[in-house]
Scaffold this motif. Structure first.
Motif, PDB file in Angstrom:
ATOM      1  N   VAL A  52       7.847   9.262   2.032  1.00  0.00           N
ATOM      2  CA  VAL A  52       6.893   8.156   2.191  1.00  0.00           C
ATOM      3  C   VAL A  52       7.571   6.831   1.837  1.00  0.00           C
ATOM      4  N   LEU A  53       8.313   6.825   0.729  1.00  0.00           N
ATOM      5  CA  LEU A  53       9.006   5.601   0.299  1.00  0.00           C
ATOM      6  C   LEU A  53      10.006   5.129   1.350  1.00  0.00           C
ATOM      7  N   ALA A 108       5.930  -0.694  -2.252  1.00  0.00           N
ATOM      8  CA  ALA A 108       6.094   0.669  -1.753  1.00  0.00           C
ATOM      9  C   ALA A 108       5.806   1.727  -2.804  1.00  0.00           C
ATOM     10  N   ALA A 144       2.824   4.286  -2.258  1.00  0.00           N
ATOM     11  CA  ALA A 144       3.151   5.693  -2.026  1.00  0.00           C
ATOM     12  C   ALA A 144       2.448   6.601  -3.025  1.00  0.00           C
ATOM     13  N   ILE A 150       3.561  12.388   4.494  1.00  0.00           N
ATOM     14  CA  ILE A 150       2.280  12.417   3.792  1.00  0.00           C
ATOM     15  C   ILE A 150       1.666  13.810   3.845  1.00  0.00           C
ATOM     16  N   PHE A 152       6.004   8.757   8.705  1.00  0.00           N
ATOM     17  CA  PHE A 152       5.009   8.672   7.636  1.00  0.00           C
ATOM     18  C   PHE A 152       4.107   9.896   7.652  1.00  0.00           C
ATOM     19  N   LEU A 154       7.191  12.411  -1.573  1.00  0.00           N
ATOM     20  CA  LEU A 154       7.176  11.044  -2.098  1.00  0.00           C
ATOM     21  C   LEU A 154       8.336  10.232  -1.555  1.00  0.00           C
TER      22      LEU A 154
END
Length: 298
Positions: A194-195, A222, A226, A186, A182, A191
């Motif tokens: 993160v998903l 999610a 996100a 981030i 993560f 994106l």
């Protein structure tokens, strides 16, 4: 010339201070309020006739519990007017807390949030019995209930908590690995990254206390979580960095914007994905992330 009684009272209080703080913190979810409770406990403790006390530790825990119950009821009114979601106050904890599985679980952000759903008396009984192993008679004296009533409350509270806490134990390494994935995503604004690490049904909560911008209600799913995270942390001209830390006995992230602490992120991990993400941004709740706080169940 020192007073032997005062010296004995001081010695006992200092010996059990970390325990008393942990009791108060688990009951209140606030380190600042727990510190206040220690002061109140001390003021009452020095008036006690120690010659009449069989178990100094038990008596100190009883005083702390009673003061915490009073504060917990007052906090309930305070939370009614709190702006947005209320999250427990995060604390940077010493490595030995993470090594104590029982202690780390009892102060984890995920469990502390579950405890928020209990009534004040249920919370006190659950904490004293499940975390500290206090016997029913002593709990009864602390909460002004009969031992039989305390047994019923303990059973009800345990059933309530068990229904809401993760069914599968997750290791520190599993949580650390999910947070590392993560963290990379981030920081780079990825994106999809993160998903990939968020569970489809993730619950994201942010606590700004009306001082810093934060989602007023939990963000579910999610995709929404996100996009909210990336949109809120990738402001133009702002450099976001994160650093691993041990918070409340579990792996977490300290988030910085342009080098200044912006908040703390704690996570609940299930099946290698983050199912709960808790972002504390309220500056008033970040005073215990600069140095380690010592906690103990004994």
């Amino acid at each position: 010339m020192s007073d032997p009684t005062t010296d004995a009272a001081t010695e006992a209080f200092v010996a059990h201070r970390n325990l008393l703080f942990t009791v108060a913190y688990e009951m209140l979810g606030s380190a600042a309020d727990a510190e206040d409770i220690l002061q109140e406990t001390w003021l009452r403790w020095v008036t006690v006739d120690l010659a009449q006390v069989r178990d100094l530790r038990a008596y100190l825990v009883r005083i702390t519990t009673r003061q915490s119950l009073n504060r917990l009821r007052a906090m309930a009114r305070r939370k009614e007017t709190y702006v947005g979601s209320w999250l427990p106050e995060p604390m940077l904890t010493a490595p030995d807390v993470a090594e104590d599985v029982e202690l780390a679980e009892s102060v984890s952000m995920a469990l502390m949030l579950v405890l928020e759903t209990l009534s004040p008396t249920e919370r006190a009984v659950f904490v004293l019995r499940e975390a500290f192993g206090v016997d029913y008679d002593e709990i009864a004296a602390a909460v002004d209930k009969s031992p039989a009533a305390v047994r019923q409350i303990a059973h009800r509270a345990r059933r309530h908590v068990d229904a809401r806490r993760p069914r599968k134990t997750v290791t520190q390494n599993e949580t650390r690995a999910a947070l590392e994935s993560f963290r990379r995503a981030i920081e780079s604004g990825d994106l999809q990254g993160v998903l990939d690490v968020l569970a489809p049904d993730i619950v994201f909560m942010a606590d700004g206390g009306g001082v810093k911008q934060a989602a007023l209600h939990p963000v579910l799913g999610a995709e929404k979580a996100a996009r909210y995270l990336l949109g809120g942390t990738r402001k133009r001209g702002t450099r976001l960095t994160t650093e691993p830390a041990v918070v409340n006995g579990s792996p977490a992230l300290v988030v910085r914007l342009d080098g200044e602490i912006d908040g703390v992120m704690a996570a609940r991990v299930e099946n290698a994905r983050i199912s709960g993400l808790y972002y504390v941004r309220n500056p008033a709740k970040l005073t215990h992330v600069a140095s380690e706080t010592r906690l103990t169940l004994r």
